[in-house]
Every structure is written in C-alpha cells, then in structure tokens.
Design an enzyme around this catalytic site. Sequence first.
Site, PDB file in Angstrom:
ATOM      1  CB  SER A   1      -0.956  -0.039   1.198  1.00 47.45           C
ATOM      2  OG  SER A   1      -2.000   0.898   1.053  1.00 47.45           O
TER       3      SER A   1
ATOM      4  CE  LYS B   1     -18.207  20.036   9.675  1.00 46.39           C
ATOM      5  NZ  LYS B   1     -17.055  20.545   8.912  1.00 46.39           N
TER       6      LYS B   1
END
Length: 301
Positions: free
Chosen positions: A119, A171
């Site tokens: 990764s 949000k």
Amino acid sequence: MTEKAPQKFTDLLSGKLSAKLPGKLAERAERGPVVAVVKLHGVITSTPSPMSRPTISTQTAESALTRAFGHDRLAGVVLAVNSPGGAPTQSALVADRIRELAAEKDVPVLAYCEDVAASGGYWLACAADEIYAHPTSIVGSVGVVSASFGLTGLIEKLGVERRVYTAGEHKVRLDPFRPEKEEDVQWLRGLQGELHEQFTDWVRKRRGSKLKSSDDDLFSGEVWTGAKAAELGLVDGVGSLREIVKEKFPDAHLHIVEQRKPLLARLGMSSSVRLGGSPADAVLSTVEALEHRAMWNRFGL
C-alpha cells in the site's frame, strides 16, 4: 618519536588509519563514493507516535532524507522500506520529497523492500528509480481501504442518546453511532476510487513499461512475494540489500541513516508506558497499539 610522525601523517592521508578513528572522523578519512541507506520503517501517519513504535511522515522522514542526500561523496541513495502503508497524503508527500532531493542532487535512488512494502509502503518504494526486494518480501497492495465500526445497537443497549448538531447536510457522514446510509457508502466509495486512481497513476508513471500484467491484476489490492513481484514488474529484481548495493555500486561505502526515534524510545521507556498515566492515556495507548498491530497483521507480521 619525531621520525615516526611524518609516516603517521601519511597513513592518515591515505586512509590507512581511518578504521581506527571514531565516528565522523573515520568517515571523513575514507576515500571513495558513499551510498546512503535511509530506513523508512513503520506505519505511515500524519500523527507520529511518542511511543517506541516507529512511524513515517514528512515530519519524521525529513531529517533522515536531508542527511542522506547531503553527503559530499554521494553515489546513490537506497530507501530501505518496511511499511504496511497508512495515510495516502503522507505517502505522496514523502515520495515527492524523495524525488525532489534526487533531482536536486542528481543521484540514482534505489528502493529495497524488506519484510513488507505494501500500500503506502509500495508508494514510497515507487519514488525510487529501481525497486528490489528479498524473494520472501511482501509487496503490492495497490488499493485503498477504510474501516470502522457500527455502534448504534450498543449505545441503545446502554441507554445512551446520540446528539449531533451540524450546519451542512453532509457534515456528519458514516457516524459510527448512527445507522449507515447507502448514500454515505457510495460517497466513500467515490472518494476511494479517486485515491485509487491517483495511486495507480503514480505506479504507472514510475514503473512504466516494466509492468508485465493487466491493471486488474496489479491494481486489485493484492500482495505478492518479492519473487512473484519481480515476475510482474513491480520490482526489478530480488536479493539481499548488500548484494544489490555491491552490484550497483561496487566501490561504495554504506552509510546508514535512520529516522529519529520516538520520544519514549529515546528515553528508554517501553510502548506500554505513557507520560501522565491517566486512564485516558492508557486507552489512547491501547487503541494506537491495536491500530498499528492490525495493519502489520494483515500481512502476517
């Protein structure tokens, strides 16, 4: 005594006494090219740990990279990568810094994958001009992962009421204390897709025609041994670090550069100790340890 002094001075100039000199004096007395080996070990995160576990970030790597590329007889730099990955932005920033220094100093950069370069760890390795690994190394994992827990049932069982107030309808996405929404999951997948595309573009840019398999195979998030990674073109060859450096730079001296150790490690304290000793500190320490342990455990390490 005065007759022997000139001979000692001659020996010093010729480097014969360099092995007897301490530290930097011995280094200065040596003659010939130097290969700096930078150890990039640990989880990649923007929040370096004060504990004994090493981490990689622009903050922790900057000093080591600057010292490695700053040697006056530098023939090349080797990135000794041992990382299961982590934050994509930190991976990219550290890799960009490596390329910047390589261009500035005009020296070749090699990467060596130790136990794992997966990764973000492989992202760092791709900052090198050539990548090598041990046949048993774990390499790849070109993908993006996010993980969390759903705790709605737990807080209901405990009789806890969740109260969140926001300005902006998006949000609060994927709040673990609220039921999962499909639109939030799709938003996350879209974000992951963008990051995955940036990752694959970086690998293609750095590895180019060396890649020997289809995108579906290479960029699926799969990992391989170093031997298989060499067949796929993810690395250029296999061997030990010293074998490879000796082949590429036969006359060079190795100069090992490490990142600064975390605070508590420098104080000689173990990772189980946190300054302050409050219950909150203990919880944070445990969570941090579990997160880091889980990232390594994905690769059986």
